[in-house]
Motif scaffolding. Sequence first.
Motif, PDB file in Angstrom:
ATOM      1  N   LEU A  36       0.810  -1.003   0.076  1.00  0.00           N
ATOM      2  CA  LEU A  36       0.133   0.089   0.123  1.00  0.00           C
ATOM      3  C   LEU A  36       0.855   1.240   0.000  1.00  0.00           C
ATOM      4  N   GLY A  37       0.796   2.056  -1.022  1.00  0.00           N
ATOM      5  CA  GLY A  37       1.783   3.188  -1.184  1.00  0.00           C
ATOM      6  C   GLY A  37       1.114   4.547  -1.055  1.00  0.00           C
ATOM      7  N   PHE A  38       1.755   5.514  -0.574  1.00  0.00           N
ATOM      8  CA  PHE A  38       1.277   6.921  -0.500  1.00  0.00           C
ATOM      9  C   PHE A  38       2.499   7.914  -0.819  1.00  0.00           C
ATOM     10  N   THR A  85       1.504  14.008   4.048  1.00  0.00           N
ATOM     11  CA  THR A  85       1.871  13.474   5.224  1.00  0.00           C
ATOM     12  C   THR A  85       3.316  13.925   5.598  1.00  0.00           C
ATOM     13  N   ASP A  86       3.720  13.691   6.949  1.00  0.00           N
ATOM     14  CA  ASP A  86       5.039  13.995   7.417  1.00  0.00           C
ATOM     15  C   ASP A  86       5.636  13.033   8.164  1.00  0.00           C
ATOM     16  N   GLU A  87       6.824  13.258   8.727  1.00  0.00           N
ATOM     17  CA  GLU A  87       7.549  12.189   9.462  1.00  0.00           C
ATOM     18  C   GLU A  87       7.036  11.555  10.661  1.00  0.00           C
ATOM     19  N   GLU A 105       4.078   1.474   2.107  1.00  0.00           N
ATOM     20  CA  GLU A 105       5.231   2.516   1.332  1.00  0.00           C
ATOM     21  C   GLU A 105       5.177   4.016   1.343  1.00  0.00           C
ATOM     22  N   ILE A 106       5.738   4.941   1.953  1.00  0.00           N
ATOM     23  CA  ILE A 106       5.181   6.242   2.036  1.00  0.00           C
ATOM     24  C   ILE A 106       6.409   7.214   1.656  1.00  0.00           C
ATOM     25  N   VAL A 107       6.055   7.984   0.781  1.00  0.00           N
ATOM     26  CA  VAL A 107       7.055   9.327   0.464  1.00  0.00           C
ATOM     27  C   VAL A 107       6.272  10.550   1.012  1.00  0.00           C
ATOM     28  N   HIS A 108       6.755  11.204   1.940  1.00  0.00           N
ATOM     29  CA  HIS A 108       6.200  12.085   2.631  1.00  0.00           C
ATOM     30  C   HIS A 108       6.360  13.409   1.715  1.00  0.00           C
ATOM     31  N   GLY A 109       5.371  14.401   1.864  1.00  0.00           N
ATOM     32  CA  GLY A 109       5.576  15.481   1.161  1.00  0.00           C
ATOM     33  C   GLY A 109       4.063  15.956   0.683  1.00  0.00           C
TER      34      GLY A 109
END
Length: 272
Positions: free
Chosen positions: A241-243, A248-250, A264-268
């Motif tokens: 499940l990816g975002f 989102t943030d840390e 899996e998350i790439v914040h921003g």
Amino acid sequence: MAKDILKVSLLTLGTIEILDLRENLSQRPFASRDLAKFICKMNHLEKLKLYGQYHDDFYSTASSMASTTKQIDTLDLYADPSERPSALRHLAQSLCTCCKMNQHHDDFYSSSSSMASTAKDKCNTSSTVTNLTVTDRTLKEWQDCGSMFDNVKRITIQIQDTIRCDVIQKIHLPAVTELTIQPEQYAMQPAFLHDDPTAFHKLSSQLVKVTFTDLTIGNDQTEHTIQAFRSTHDLKHLRILGFIRCGTDESLDPSNDEHRIQVEIVHGEPEW
């Protein structure tokens, strides 16, 4: 522009890989016919973008030459002949003949129910399309397309503002394993999630990966969405499940400890 295109030398004709057309030739049958012939003779064409308006002769010529035309990889089709039955019929025939397209992005099945039913009637076997990109507007008008998309493995849904469950339930692609939700290419406003996102099992129970890209979700809704996916029993094959840039943030750090669905998350902030 049409005249310039038709004056291209035979040497150039054999080397063009990407063609982007935005002309209005709706009242010019001869130019439309010549343009169709030009396209059908391009031996190296890989990606074709049709944004303009074309006379019926464009579609009939393309249909008559389809069997000898190189199959293209990607078609971006925004021209809409849905109110012209003969053009619509020829369009369906030509696309089904040279339908190698990995990505059929479009309003081919969206603009009206007649467009979808025509395609179904003319293309009653599965195409080789494996990657499909559609807009949420496409899905709102989605009709039964028979087995045309039974080989699709990856689908991207581009949304204008929100994606609703009742829209998702209109499409069923049995072989899809990867789903991406993202804003439309030229979005003028943020895009959001709406309703229960786990309803994606209506699209395909074989989903292995679901990715949300550049949506305005935020930490709280992202966390809720993760919990919803991890709790559902309808997506037994889901593993990732990816975002990506979903606001989102840390401070959001979902645990992946021994859970079947990895996040899996790439914040921003979203880019749109």
